[in-house]
Scaffold this active site. Sequence first.
Site, mmCIF file in Angstrom:
data_model
loop_
_atom_site.group_PDB
_atom_site.id
_atom_site.type_symbol
_atom_site.label_atom_id
_atom_site.label_comp_id
_atom_site.label_asym_id
_atom_site.label_seq_id
_atom_site.Cartn_x
_atom_site.Cartn_y
_atom_site.Cartn_z
ATOM 1 N N VAL A 39 48.133 31.907 83.863
ATOM 2 C CA VAL A 39 49.644 31.580 83.746
ATOM 3 C C VAL A 39 49.659 30.030 84.448
ATOM 4 C CG1 VAL A 39 50.269 34.225 83.657
ATOM 5 C CG2 VAL A 39 50.357 32.673 85.922
ATOM 6 N N LYS A 40 48.776 29.606 84.997
ATOM 7 C CA LYS A 40 48.900 28.264 85.727
ATOM 8 C C LYS A 40 50.238 27.858 86.157
ATOM 9 C CE LYS A 40 45.064 26.067 83.812
ATOM 10 N NZ LYS A 40 44.837 26.145 82.719
ATOM 11 N N ARG A 41 51.033 29.088 87.119
ATOM 12 C CA ARG A 41 52.274 28.922 87.827
ATOM 13 C C ARG A 41 52.008 27.822 88.592
ATOM 14 N NH1 ARG A 41 56.340 29.355 84.778
ATOM 15 N NH2 ARG A 41 56.793 31.415 83.743
ATOM 16 N N ASP B 175 49.407 22.197 81.597
ATOM 17 C CA ASP B 175 48.152 22.727 81.228
ATOM 18 C C ASP B 175 47.604 21.385 80.466
ATOM 19 O OD1 ASP B 175 45.596 23.981 80.794
ATOM 20 O OD2 ASP B 175 46.549 25.752 80.792
#
Lengths: 236, 236
Positions: free
Chosen positions: A28-30, B32
């Site tokens: 999720v690369k939060r 990202d």
Amino acid sequence: KYLWEGVETYYSLITEAEELGLEIIGDVKRGDIGHTAEQYASAHLKNPELVGLEDTITPDAITISGFAGTEAIVPFADVADQQGKGIFVWVRSSNPGAAEIQDFADADGQKMYERIAKLVNQIATEQKRVGSSGYSNVGMIFGGASKEVAAALREKYDKIWFLIPGYGSQGASAADCVQFCKTDGTGALVNSSRSIIYAYEKPQYKEQFGDDWKRCIEQAIIDAKIDLSNAMQTLL
Amino acid sequence: KYLWEGVETYYSLITEAEELGLEIIGDVKRGDIGHTAEQYASAHLKNPELVGLEDTITPDAITISGFAGTEAIVPFADVADQQGKGIFVWVRSSNPGAAEIQDFADADGQKMYERIAKLVNQIATEQKRVGSSGYSNVGMIFGGASKEVAAALREKYDKIWFLIPGYGSQGASAADCVQFCKTDGTGALVNSSRSIIYAYEKPQYKEQFGDDWKRCIEQAIIDAKIDLSNAMQTLL
């Protein structure tokens, strides 16, 4: 793109994977600070308490960004602890241009990603976060490393799981990836997304299996496993 | 936390705000590389094409993280261009510990956030991204700046909209925030989230309006506007 139906599908997929006994990492690369970080952490790692959704579960681990420093990482690590789960902090990416910012170096030659790795390691090695395996539930995401860098990181951060992106479509070889393993073969999780998911687009699988995308995916997984396992043999 | 129902609510809120004629910034802090960045950009800025969802719209602008460099920012900027929308790149945050990573400096004293700001400005000032207003649709998020830093950034990056978090709950004063405006009063968007949303928890509003949370919010907005407008007067 698919809005709430996409989110619903994401959770259905997690439930199915869980039923198959798989470990699930939500990429999720939060990343955010303070209050928002806490909310993100709960949302992605705590199972929902909504009535009627008791069967819905969240991933075993998620990926986060470490850009805002210790106080943006700790809320995620703490929720992961409480839930018996893990996080992987984005330390360096595998894109060609990553160096532009992430290799930015100070007067002593310390690079920005090394600074982040150091902070992550401080959090990861707090006693409560290290389990009986000797590994912390706080790991690092590390793409695009040379052999020397990988070996140095592996030695320096012995309680860290490294999540290694870039295998397959993004160009990293199996040999590049397994450099992050210890000599017992643990310590690195090699990730391959597009080269598996989109295997049905690749000539070598298309020729063999035609429109049968499931068989294409299956074969791509088998091929990746053999490739990684061969690379691992030379390492051990 | 509320899963797909939360996502559905998010889009309902956007539609309602749009009907009220408001500009909508989705504080999604996405970041990202490559393929995933493109997918995130489309998902958050393109209106969905799903049948039956034609009335669902996406925000006018979103926030993103610049940690992975130029090639992680450009996919968002390009989709924003195509859609007549904007992005704000997270350059420095307002948390007390932000300095730990974001103020990391090279041998010349250039800080990491200054490096990111420079890259963002390069993308933002490409001709196709600068409109008749003289501003780019690629902006920067900038929290926790001193007067001197704010003034320097304002002068150096004259085509940039600064999105300024930290007003209210996070501790920045109105005077701190309006430093990012040009002398014509444009160029800064001051954001206040928690001190508005949670106004009903604050003694000064609770005493006046009791359980009427709508009135609490309304009054908090009025107070913020007066405060900012006073600070702006001293600037002009």
